[in-house]
Design a protein around this motif. Structure first.
Motif, PDB file in Angstrom:
ATOM      1  N   TYR A  33      -1.806  24.045  17.363  1.00 14.49           N
ATOM      2  CA  TYR A  33      -2.567  23.433  18.469  1.00 14.49           C
ATOM      3  C   TYR A  33      -3.906  22.853  18.009  1.00 14.49           C
ATOM      4  CZ  TYR A  33       0.856  26.048  21.096  1.00 14.49           C
ATOM      5  OH  TYR A  33       2.032  26.545  21.570  1.00 14.49           O
ATOM      6  N   GLY A  34      -4.417  21.920  18.821  1.00 18.46           N
ATOM      7  CA  GLY A  34      -5.711  21.319  18.524  1.00 18.46           C
ATOM      8  C   GLY A  34      -5.527  19.989  17.832  1.00 18.46           C
ATOM      9  N   GLY A  35      -6.230  19.798  16.715  1.00 20.16           N
ATOM     10  CA  GLY A  35      -6.126  18.554  15.961  1.00 20.16           C
ATOM     11  C   GLY A  35      -6.917  17.418  16.594  1.00 20.16           C
ATOM     12  N   GLN A  36      -6.558  16.205  16.186  1.00 19.99           N
ATOM     13  CA  GLN A  36      -7.259  15.006  16.675  1.00 19.99           C
ATOM     14  C   GLN A  36      -6.213  13.949  16.982  1.00 19.99           C
ATOM     15  OE1 GLN A  36      -9.562  14.484  13.037  1.00 19.99           O
ATOM     16  NE2 GLN A  36     -11.453  15.006  14.136  1.00 19.99           N
ATOM     17  N   ILE A  37      -5.739  13.917  18.216  1.00 14.60           N
ATOM     18  CA  ILE A  37      -4.714  12.945  18.586  1.00 14.60           C
ATOM     19  C   ILE A  37      -5.430  11.733  19.170  1.00 14.60           C
ATOM     20  CG2 ILE A  37      -2.547  12.614  19.843  1.00 14.60           C
ATOM     21  CD1 ILE A  37      -2.315  15.702  19.867  1.00 14.60           C
ATOM     22  N   ILE A  38      -6.017  10.939  18.284  1.00 14.09           N
ATOM     23  CA  ILE A  38      -6.903   9.849  18.692  1.00 14.09           C
ATOM     24  C   ILE A  38      -6.753   8.690  17.710  1.00 14.09           C
ATOM     25  CG2 ILE A  38      -8.670  11.184  19.922  1.00 14.09           C
ATOM     26  CD1 ILE A  38     -10.128  11.645  17.346  1.00 14.09           C
ATOM     27  N   PRO A  39      -7.202   7.492  18.103  1.00 10.71           N
ATOM     28  CA  PRO A  39      -7.112   6.341  17.187  1.00 10.71           C
ATOM     29  C   PRO A  39      -7.952   6.577  15.929  1.00 10.71           C
ATOM     30  CG  PRO A  39      -7.743   5.641  19.412  1.00 10.71           C
ATOM     31  CD  PRO A  39      -7.768   7.127  19.402  1.00 10.71           C
ATOM     32  N   PRO A  40      -7.573   5.931  14.805  1.00  6.94           N
ATOM     33  CA  PRO A  40      -8.265   6.165  13.529  1.00  6.94           C
ATOM     34  C   PRO A  40      -9.773   5.930  13.582  1.00  6.94           C
ATOM     35  CG  PRO A  40      -6.300   4.811  13.198  1.00  6.94           C
ATOM     36  CD  PRO A  40      -6.429   5.011  14.665  1.00  6.94           C
ATOM     37  N   GLU A  41     -10.240   4.893  14.323  1.00  6.61           N
ATOM     38  CA  GLU A  41     -11.701   4.631  14.398  1.00  6.61           C
ATOM     39  C   GLU A  41     -12.410   5.856  14.975  1.00  6.61           C
ATOM     40  OE1 GLU A  41      -8.983   2.863  15.767  1.00  6.61           O
ATOM     41  OE2 GLU A  41     -10.096   2.285  17.583  1.00  6.61           O
ATOM     42  N   LEU A  42     -11.762   6.407  15.994  1.00  7.48           N
ATOM     43  CA  LEU A  42     -12.368   7.541  16.675  1.00  7.48           C
ATOM     44  C   LEU A  42     -12.345   8.782  15.793  1.00  7.48           C
ATOM     45  CD1 LEU A  42     -13.677   7.947  19.316  1.00  7.48           C
ATOM     46  CD2 LEU A  42     -11.485   8.518  20.339  1.00  7.48           C
ATOM     47  N   LYS A  43     -11.290   8.897  14.987  1.00  9.85           N
ATOM     48  CA  LYS A  43     -11.179  10.052  14.085  1.00  9.85           C
ATOM     49  C   LYS A  43     -12.353  10.064  13.100  1.00  9.85           C
ATOM     50  CE  LYS A  43      -8.068  12.110  10.662  1.00  9.85           C
ATOM     51  NZ  LYS A  43      -9.152  13.016  10.333  1.00  9.85           N
ATOM     52  N   ALA A  44     -12.703   8.876  12.590  1.00 14.37           N
ATOM     53  CA  ALA A  44     -13.833   8.794  11.652  1.00 14.37           C
ATOM     54  C   ALA A  44     -15.120   9.278  12.326  1.00 14.37           C
ATOM     55  CB  ALA A  44     -13.997   7.359  11.161  1.00 14.37           C
ATOM     56  N   ILE A  45     -15.290   8.908  13.599  1.00 10.12           N
ATOM     57  CA  ILE A  45     -16.489   9.310  14.338  1.00 10.12           C
ATOM     58  C   ILE A  45     -16.520  10.825  14.537  1.00 10.12           C
ATOM     59  CG2 ILE A  45     -17.633   9.139  16.583  1.00 10.12           C
ATOM     60  CD1 ILE A  45     -16.372   6.264  16.758  1.00 10.12           C
ATOM     61  N   MET A  46     -15.354  11.389  14.906  1.00 10.63           N
ATOM     62  CA  MET A  46     -15.279  12.843  15.131  1.00 10.63           C
ATOM     63  C   MET A  46     -15.524  13.602  13.820  1.00 10.63           C
ATOM     64  SD  MET A  46     -14.893  13.372  18.285  1.00 10.63           S
ATOM     65  CE  MET A  46     -15.032  12.016  19.426  1.00 10.63           C
ATOM     66  N   ASP A  47     -15.014  13.057  12.717  1.00  8.51           N
ATOM     67  CA  ASP A  47     -15.229  13.710  11.427  1.00  8.51           C
ATOM     68  C   ASP A  47     -16.709  13.693  11.044  1.00  8.51           C
ATOM     69  OD1 ASP A  47     -12.588  14.318  11.271  1.00  8.51           O
ATOM     70  OD2 ASP A  47     -12.044  12.664   9.929  1.00  8.51           O
ATOM     71  N   ASP A  48     -17.406  12.608  11.387  1.00 10.11           N
ATOM     72  CA  ASP A  48     -18.856  12.544  11.158  1.00 10.11           C
ATOM     73  C   ASP A  48     -19.578  13.639  11.937  1.00 10.11           C
ATOM     74  OD1 ASP A  48     -19.023  10.503   9.397  1.00 10.11           O
ATOM     75  OD2 ASP A  48     -19.624   8.963  10.864  1.00 10.11           O
ATOM     76  N   ILE A  49     -19.196  13.784  13.195  1.00 13.85           N
ATOM     77  CA  ILE A  49     -19.837  14.813  14.024  1.00 13.85           C
ATOM     78  C   ILE A  49     -19.568  16.189  13.429  1.00 13.85           C
ATOM     79  CG2 ILE A  49     -19.863  15.930  16.308  1.00 13.85           C
ATOM     80  CD1 ILE A  49     -19.224  13.211  17.539  1.00 13.85           C
ATOM     81  N   ASP A  50     -18.334  16.399  12.960  1.00  9.90           N
ATOM     82  CA  ASP A  50     -17.980  17.701  12.382  1.00  9.90           C
ATOM     83  C   ASP A  50     -18.827  17.993  11.139  1.00  9.90           C
ATOM     84  OD1 ASP A  50     -16.601  20.110  12.177  1.00  9.90           O
ATOM     85  OD2 ASP A  50     -15.144  19.244  10.782  1.00  9.90           O
ATOM     86  N   ARG A  51     -18.942  16.999  10.260  1.00  6.06           N
ATOM     87  CA  ARG A  51     -19.744  17.183   9.040  1.00  6.06           C
ATOM     88  C   ARG A  51     -21.194  17.510   9.399  1.00  6.06           C
ATOM     89  NH1 ARG A  51     -16.490  13.459   6.629  1.00  6.06           N
ATOM     90  NH2 ARG A  51     -17.614  11.730   7.565  1.00  6.06           N
ATOM     91  N   ALA A  52     -21.755  16.720  10.329  1.00  7.97           N
ATOM     92  CA  ALA A  52     -23.157  16.941  10.724  1.00  7.97           C
ATOM     93  C   ALA A  52     -23.319  18.330  11.343  1.00  7.97           C
ATOM     94  CB  ALA A  52     -23.594  15.867  11.721  1.00  7.97           C
ATOM     95  N   TYR A  53     -22.368  18.709  12.178  1.00 10.20           N
ATOM     96  CA  TYR A  53     -22.442  20.025  12.833  1.00 10.20           C
ATOM     97  C   TYR A  53     -22.414  21.151  11.808  1.00 10.20           C
ATOM     98  CZ  TYR A  53     -20.814  24.224  15.211  1.00 10.20           C
ATOM     99  OH  TYR A  53     -20.675  25.517  15.637  1.00 10.20           O
ATOM    100  N   GLU A  54     -21.476  21.069  10.844  1.00 13.34           N
ATOM    101  CA  GLU A  54     -21.358  22.140   9.854  1.00 13.34           C
ATOM    102  C   GLU A  54     -22.637  22.271   9.017  1.00 13.34           C
ATOM    103  OE1 GLU A  54     -19.312  24.523   9.559  1.00 13.34           O
ATOM    104  OE2 GLU A  54     -17.827  23.851  11.019  1.00 13.34           O
ATOM    105  N   GLU A  55     -23.293  21.133   8.801  1.00  9.66           N
ATOM    106  CA  GLU A  55     -24.525  21.166   8.022  1.00  9.66           C
ATOM    107  C   GLU A  55     -25.702  21.683   8.867  1.00  9.66           C
ATOM    108  OE1 GLU A  55     -25.247  17.400   5.885  1.00  9.66           O
ATOM    109  OE2 GLU A  55     -27.381  17.852   6.234  1.00  9.66           O
ATOM    110  N   ILE A  56     -25.841  21.111  10.054  1.00 10.42           N
ATOM    111  CA  ILE A  56     -27.007  21.433  10.891  1.00 10.42           C
ATOM    112  C   ILE A  56     -26.977  22.883  11.371  1.00 10.42           C
ATOM    113  CG2 ILE A  56     -28.056  20.933  13.159  1.00 10.42           C
ATOM    114  CD1 ILE A  56     -27.349  17.933  12.550  1.00 10.42           C
ATOM    115  N   ARG A  57     -25.780  23.398  11.667  1.00  5.96           N
ATOM    116  CA  ARG A  57     -25.715  24.784  12.179  1.00  5.96           C
ATOM    117  C   ARG A  57     -26.218  25.799  11.165  1.00  5.96           C
ATOM    118  NH1 ARG A  57     -19.511  26.855  11.606  1.00  5.96           N
ATOM    119  NH2 ARG A  57     -20.409  28.588  12.731  1.00  5.96           N
TER     120      ARG A  57
END
Ligand SMILES: *Cc1c(COP(=O)(O)O)cnc(C)c1O
Length: 400
Positions: free
Chosen positions: A19-43
């Protein structure tokens, strides 16, 4: 090693089992991955942790107490019921926990605007509050039908200074508000951030919102241990999208002797179409960019769902809950509108605590179960919010 090991979830791709994942268009996936990277660093940054900690303490009023509902327990004549008082938080519910986290993350990421949708307005008010505090502009999309129904929340959002965008397309309710807010977000994802209202949507949102909410269970576990020298026998919370529940459950997942129960709305009955018991009656499917249990109609479309508690009527559910159900780690039960109303009135009259209709579902399950257990057994209920918002509705419904 314990036979349970649920801590390191999700995978780097955002999966909880299947379950989960990213069932979204590729452009959006890049954006979500950016948020994930920033979150993992900032937290990990001490400045972020210290600022969030001090806001939780001085602004929200954490830690919220664990309260022994003695009169309620005596009346039921069985297990002892304890309430984790998220209703005492600033703004009156658990949602402020993840909204503060999301607003602060936006600030640390240098974003210039926070965008979100809201249904009944609870997420909108909590987010507008967090954005006012953090000092970042906030835009909330809300269906015109919901705007007309939810006057106090609409007024509060305006007072708090957010830009409220009425959505008139489609059925002018939550789903259309999601589409509208997402379109606006995609116009400038570099500068804007989307703030989801529960542990749903594409990765990393189920993880991020869970992490911000897990303070509930972390506190409760420590409070219970230090007060009683043992853990509760049962831990329970209501499940809509699942944020207050997963926030409560996370600290206890690896405690094999703790029974964990999520409570879904059975509405007018599980045999009718008027319920929102996604894990009880749904099946694996896709909604809002994730794989999870979904309630679908005959055409495979998300079903129109019902609950007396507007915060619980969602045809999907968080991917981690979907996984925990399949694993059998969490037992998902359901409670009807009527049982919810009874619990709302009983807690009000026996303890002087008016609970949110959402939270009343968890109280109702505890009230149903306590008499079947002995007096040494303990049930910890997460009281996700206060019921001021529901008082007029209930009074009218019961002719008070
Ligand atoms: C929104 C809301 C809920 C449901 O949301 P979850 O993500 O399932 O926690 C529950 N209780 C209250 C008080 C709410 O406002």
């Amino acid at each position: 090693m314990s036979k349970f090991d649920f801590a390191p979830m999700p995978t780097a791709e955002g999966y909880f089992g299947e379950y989960g994942g990213q069932i979204i268009p590729p452009e959006l996936k890049a954006i979500m991955d950016d948020i994930d990277r920033a979150y993992e660093e900032i937290r990990q940054q001490p400045e972020f942790q210290q600022e969030l900690d001090s806001l939780f303490h001085d602004y929200v009023g954490r830690p919220s107490p664990v309260y022994h509902a003695r009169r309620l327990s005596d009346k039921l004549g069985g297990a002892q019921i304890y309430l984790k008082r998220e209703d005492l938080n600033h703004t009156g519910a658990h949602k402020i926990n993840h909204c503060l986290g999301e607003a602060l993350l936006a600030k640390f990421m240098g974003k210039t605007k926070v965008i979100a949708e809201t249904g009944a307005g609870q997420h909108g008010v909590a987010l507008a509050t967090a954005c006012a505090l953090v000092g970042i502009p906030c835009e909330i999309h809300m269906g015109q039908v919901d705007i007309e129904k939810e006057h106090p929340n609409v007024t509060k959002m305006k007072i708090l200074g957010c830009k409220l965008v009425p959505v008139t397309r489609g059925t002018a309710t939550l789903k259309d508000a999601v589409d509208s807010a997402f379109e606006e977000y995609l116009k400038d994802p570099q500068n804007y951030i989307y703030a989801i209202g529960s542990v749903v949507g594409p990765h990393p949102f189920p993880k991020m919102v869970r992490d911000f909410q897990s303070i509930i269970g972390n506190e409760a576990r420590e409070q219970f241990l230090s007060k009683f020298g043992k853990l509760p026998d049962y831990v329970t919370a209501c499940v809509g999208g699942g944020s207050n529940a997963i926030g409560t459950f996370t600290a206890f997942l690896n405690d094999e002797n703790v029974n964990i129960v999520g409570v879904e709305p059975a509405g007018k009955g599980l045999d009718t179409k008027d319920h929102s018991a996604t894990l009880t009656k749904g099946k694996p499917g896709e909604i809002h960019g994730m794989k999870c249990y979904v309630l679908e109609d005959e055409n495979g479309e998300p079903m129109p769902v019902h609950s007396i508690a507007s915060g619980l009527d969602y045809p999907g559910v968080g991917p981690q809950h979907s996984y925990l159900k399949d694993q059998g780690r969490v037992d998902y039960q359901s409670v009807s509108d009527q049982e919810c109303l009874d619990a709302f009135m009983t807690l009000s009259r026996v303890e002087g605590i008016i609970p949110a209709l959402e939270s009343s579902h968890a109280v109702a399950w505890a009230m149903r179960t306590a008499p079947t257990l002995d007096k040494d057994t303990t049930i910890l209920v997460n009281l996700s919010g206060r019921g001021d918002k529901d008082a007029d509705y209930v009074a009218e419904k019961l002719g008070l």
